[in-house]
Scaffold this motif. Structure first.
Motif, PDB file in Angstrom:
ATOM      1  N   GLU A  96      56.092 -28.000  20.457  1.00  0.00           N
ATOM      2  CA  GLU A  96      57.443 -28.616  20.356  1.00  0.00           C
ATOM      3  C   GLU A  96      58.415 -27.594  20.028  1.00  0.00           C
ATOM      4  OE1 GLU A  96      57.964 -32.314  18.212  1.00  0.00           O
ATOM      5  OE2 GLU A  96      56.183 -33.075  19.289  1.00  0.00           O
ATOM      6  N   ASP A  97      57.876 -26.513  18.966  1.00  0.00           N
ATOM      7  CA  ASP A  97      58.782 -25.849  18.496  1.00  0.00           C
ATOM      8  C   ASP A  97      58.547 -24.271  19.009  1.00  0.00           C
ATOM      9  OD1 ASP A  97      56.532 -25.635  17.196  1.00  0.00           O
ATOM     10  OD2 ASP A  97      57.408 -25.066  15.336  1.00  0.00           O
ATOM     11  N   GLY A  98      58.048 -24.341  20.352  1.00  0.00           N
ATOM     12  CA  GLY A  98      57.965 -23.084  21.166  1.00  0.00           C
ATOM     13  C   GLY A  98      56.491 -22.510  21.178  1.00  0.00           C
ATOM     14  N   TRP A  99      56.416 -21.269  21.549  1.00  0.00           N
ATOM     15  CA  TRP A  99      54.804 -20.812  21.818  1.00  0.00           C
ATOM     16  C   TRP A  99      54.366 -20.408  20.527  1.00  0.00           C
ATOM     17  CZ3 TRP A  99      52.061 -20.518  26.148  1.00  0.00           C
ATOM     18  CH2 TRP A  99      52.843 -20.664  27.370  1.00  0.00           C
ATOM     19  N   LYS A 100      52.846 -20.804  20.048  1.00  0.00           N
ATOM     20  CA  LYS A 100      52.334 -20.494  18.722  1.00  0.00           C
ATOM     21  C   LYS A 100      50.944 -20.205  19.103  1.00  0.00           C
ATOM     22  CE  LYS A 100      55.501 -22.126  16.024  1.00  0.00           C
ATOM     23  NZ  LYS A 100      56.370 -21.255  15.142  1.00  0.00           N
ATOM     24  N   ILE A 101      50.459 -19.356  18.223  1.00  0.00           N
ATOM     25  CA  ILE A 101      48.977 -18.772  18.198  1.00  0.00           C
ATOM     26  C   ILE A 101      48.179 -19.945  18.142  1.00  0.00           C
ATOM     27  CG2 ILE A 101      47.414 -17.042  17.522  1.00  0.00           C
ATOM     28  CD1 ILE A 101      49.807 -15.039  16.611  1.00  0.00           C
ATOM     29  N   VAL A 102      46.996 -20.024  18.723  1.00  0.00           N
ATOM     30  CA  VAL A 102      46.094 -21.064  18.573  1.00  0.00           C
ATOM     31  C   VAL A 102      44.788 -20.246  18.453  1.00  0.00           C
ATOM     32  CG1 VAL A 102      47.247 -23.102  19.637  1.00  0.00           C
ATOM     33  CG2 VAL A 102      45.996 -21.509  20.969  1.00  0.00           C
ATOM     34  N   HIS A 103      44.649 -19.091  18.762  1.00  0.00           N
ATOM     35  CA  HIS A 103      43.344 -18.364  18.652  1.00  0.00           C
ATOM     36  C   HIS A 103      43.520 -16.811  18.489  1.00  0.00           C
ATOM     37  CE1 HIS A 103      39.264 -17.227  18.715  1.00  0.00           C
ATOM     38  NE2 HIS A 103      39.724 -16.446  19.672  1.00  0.00           N
ATOM     39  N   ARG A 104      42.973 -16.314  17.678  1.00  0.00           N
ATOM     40  CA  ARG A 104      43.157 -14.933  17.838  1.00  0.00           C
ATOM     41  C   ARG A 104      41.456 -14.393  17.341  1.00  0.00           C
ATOM     42  NH1 ARG A 104      45.654  -9.991  17.111  1.00  0.00           N
ATOM     43  NH2 ARG A 104      44.859  -8.691  15.248  1.00  0.00           N
ATOM     44  N   HIS A 105      41.164 -13.351  18.052  1.00  0.00           N
ATOM     45  CA  HIS A 105      40.007 -12.701  17.705  1.00  0.00           C
ATOM     46  C   HIS A 105      40.079 -11.242  17.981  1.00  0.00           C
ATOM     47  CE1 HIS A 105      36.115 -10.501  19.131  1.00  0.00           C
ATOM     48  NE2 HIS A 105      35.751 -11.170  17.845  1.00  0.00           N
ATOM     49  N   ALA A 106      39.779 -10.489  16.933  1.00  0.00           N
ATOM     50  CA  ALA A 106      39.956  -8.918  16.657  1.00  0.00           C
ATOM     51  C   ALA A 106      38.725  -8.337  16.087  1.00  0.00           C
ATOM     52  CB  ALA A 106      41.063  -8.579  15.805  1.00  0.00           C
ATOM     53  N   ASP A 107      38.261  -7.203  16.728  1.00  0.00           N
ATOM     54  CA  ASP A 107      37.113  -6.525  16.151  1.00  0.00           C
ATOM     55  C   ASP A 107      37.289  -5.249  16.412  1.00  0.00           C
ATOM     56  OD1 ASP A 107      35.826  -5.755  18.790  1.00  0.00           O
ATOM     57  OD2 ASP A 107      35.374  -7.959  18.876  1.00  0.00           O
ATOM     58  N   PRO A 108      36.370  -4.229  15.847  1.00  0.00           N
ATOM     59  CA  PRO A 108      36.605  -2.993  15.813  1.00  0.00           C
ATOM     60  C   PRO A 108      35.954  -2.229  17.186  1.00  0.00           C
ATOM     61  CG  PRO A 108      35.098  -3.351  14.414  1.00  0.00           C
ATOM     62  CD  PRO A 108      35.561  -4.554  14.639  1.00  0.00           C
ATOM     63  N   ILE A 109      35.440  -3.099  18.182  1.00  0.00           N
ATOM     64  CA  ILE A 109      34.830  -2.360  19.279  1.00  0.00           C
ATOM     65  C   ILE A 109      35.850  -1.981  20.476  1.00  0.00           C
ATOM     66  CG2 ILE A 109      32.890  -2.914  20.871  1.00  0.00           C
ATOM     67  CD1 ILE A 109      31.816  -4.940  19.172  1.00  0.00           C
ATOM     68  N   ARG A 140      49.883 -25.031  13.403  1.00  0.00           N
ATOM     69  CA  ARG A 140      49.219 -25.665  12.155  1.00  0.00           C
ATOM     70  C   ARG A 140      48.220 -26.844  12.492  1.00  0.00           C
ATOM     71  NH1 ARG A 140      51.970 -21.896  10.794  1.00  0.00           N
ATOM     72  NH2 ARG A 140      53.538 -21.573   8.882  1.00  0.00           N
ATOM     73  N   GLY A 141      47.956 -26.878  14.094  1.00  0.00           N
ATOM     74  CA  GLY A 141      46.982 -27.722  14.093  1.00  0.00           C
ATOM     75  C   GLY A 141      45.573 -27.577  13.751  1.00  0.00           C
ATOM     76  N   ASP A 142      44.717 -28.473  13.723  1.00  0.00           N
ATOM     77  CA  ASP A 142      43.583 -28.599  13.131  1.00  0.00           C
ATOM     78  C   ASP A 142      42.418 -27.909  14.046  1.00  0.00           C
ATOM     79  OD1 ASP A 142      44.103 -30.229  11.036  1.00  0.00           O
ATOM     80  OD2 ASP A 142      43.543 -32.045  12.215  1.00  0.00           O
ATOM     81  N   ASP A 143      42.962 -27.599  15.391  1.00  0.00           N
ATOM     82  CA  ASP A 143      41.970 -26.707  16.248  1.00  0.00           C
ATOM     83  C   ASP A 143      42.360 -24.866  16.386  1.00  0.00           C
ATOM     84  OD1 ASP A 143      44.700 -26.817  17.136  1.00  0.00           O
ATOM     85  OD2 ASP A 143      44.029 -27.567  19.681  1.00  0.00           O
ATOM     86  N   VAL A 144      43.340 -24.729  15.602  1.00  0.00           N
ATOM     87  CA  VAL A 144      43.841 -23.286  15.456  1.00  0.00           C
ATOM     88  C   VAL A 144      42.316 -22.471  14.984  1.00  0.00           C
ATOM     89  CG1 VAL A 144      44.907 -23.411  13.275  1.00  0.00           C
ATOM     90  CG2 VAL A 144      45.547 -21.641  14.768  1.00  0.00           C
ATOM     91  N   THR A 145      42.295 -21.526  15.483  1.00  0.00           N
ATOM     92  CA  THR A 145      41.088 -20.541  15.069  1.00  0.00           C
ATOM     93  C   THR A 145      41.313 -19.211  14.997  1.00  0.00           C
ATOM     94  OG1 THR A 145      40.366 -20.362  17.440  1.00  0.00           O
ATOM     95  CG2 THR A 145      39.134 -22.079  16.267  1.00  0.00           C
ATOM     96  N   LEU A 146      40.700 -18.452  14.293  1.00  0.00           N
ATOM     97  CA  LEU A 146      40.723 -17.167  13.730  1.00  0.00           C
ATOM     98  C   LEU A 146      39.550 -16.395  13.535  1.00  0.00           C
ATOM     99  CD1 LEU A 146      42.479 -14.537  13.113  1.00  0.00           C
ATOM    100  CD2 LEU A 146      42.625 -15.373  10.755  1.00  0.00           C
ATOM    101  N   ALA A 147      39.210 -15.210  14.230  1.00  0.00           N
ATOM    102  CA  ALA A 147      37.960 -14.418  14.049  1.00  0.00           C
ATOM    103  C   ALA A 147      38.410 -12.954  13.812  1.00  0.00           C
ATOM    104  CB  ALA A 147      36.942 -14.537  15.380  1.00  0.00           C
ATOM    105  N   ASN A 148      38.481 -12.589  12.567  1.00  0.00           N
ATOM    106  CA  ASN A 148      39.176 -11.384  12.458  1.00  0.00           C
ATOM    107  C   ASN A 148      37.884 -10.472  12.048  1.00  0.00           C
ATOM    108  OD1 ASN A 148      39.093 -11.328   9.270  1.00  0.00           O
ATOM    109  ND2 ASN A 148      40.642 -12.353   9.231  1.00  0.00           N
TER     110      ASN A 148
END
Length: 143
Positions: A118-131, A34-42
């Protein structure tokens, strides 16, 4: 991976992709920091930063999918330290895209970065593309 807890979160992430292909972003959203630094490139929109942007992007992307099913994961690379960890995979699925009535095969090259919080492993970045196959150099030109 060495950390059994991380393996469990990656398995949950794979299961969440199945729900996502059915149009349900909830399980995927629960895995994100839930951090301000989490990123997503879908592949369905521009990159976003911060939980608010990531949450909205996940909702919008899932709304474009329905009747999906995961068909497999091909692990390309992985790495783990005490914090962070990452995986690079080809994700394969089928889903109905947009208003289509037919299932379409989908293959995405995905990189996911996890961080121990604190509550375990969390996703902080995901990048996905069709290449997922070689492309001509001209394919990177902006129209």
């Amino acid at each position: 991976m060495k950390d059994g807890e991380l393996d469990k979160v990656i398995e949950q992430d794979h299961e969440a992709l199945a729900a996502f292909g059915l149009g349900d972003p909830g399980p995927k959203k629960r895995l994100y920091s839930r951090g301000d630094d989490v990123t997503l490139a879908n592949p369905l929109g521009p990159p976003v930063r911060g939980w608010q942007g990531v949450s909205a992007a996940l909702d919008a992307a899932a709304a474009m999918l329905r009747d999906g099913a995961v068909t497999g994961f091909e692990r390309i690379a992985e790495g783990e330290t005490t914090d962070p960890a990452y995986i690079v995979e080809i994700e394969r699925s089928t889903t109905k895209l947009g208003g289509a009535e037919e299932l379409s095969p989908v293959a995405l090259r995905a990189t996911t970065i996890y961080r121990r919080e604190e509550d375990g492993w969390k996703i902080v970045h995901r990048h996905a593309d069709p290449i997922t196959t070689p492309r001509p150099v001209e394919s990177v030109a902006t129209p």
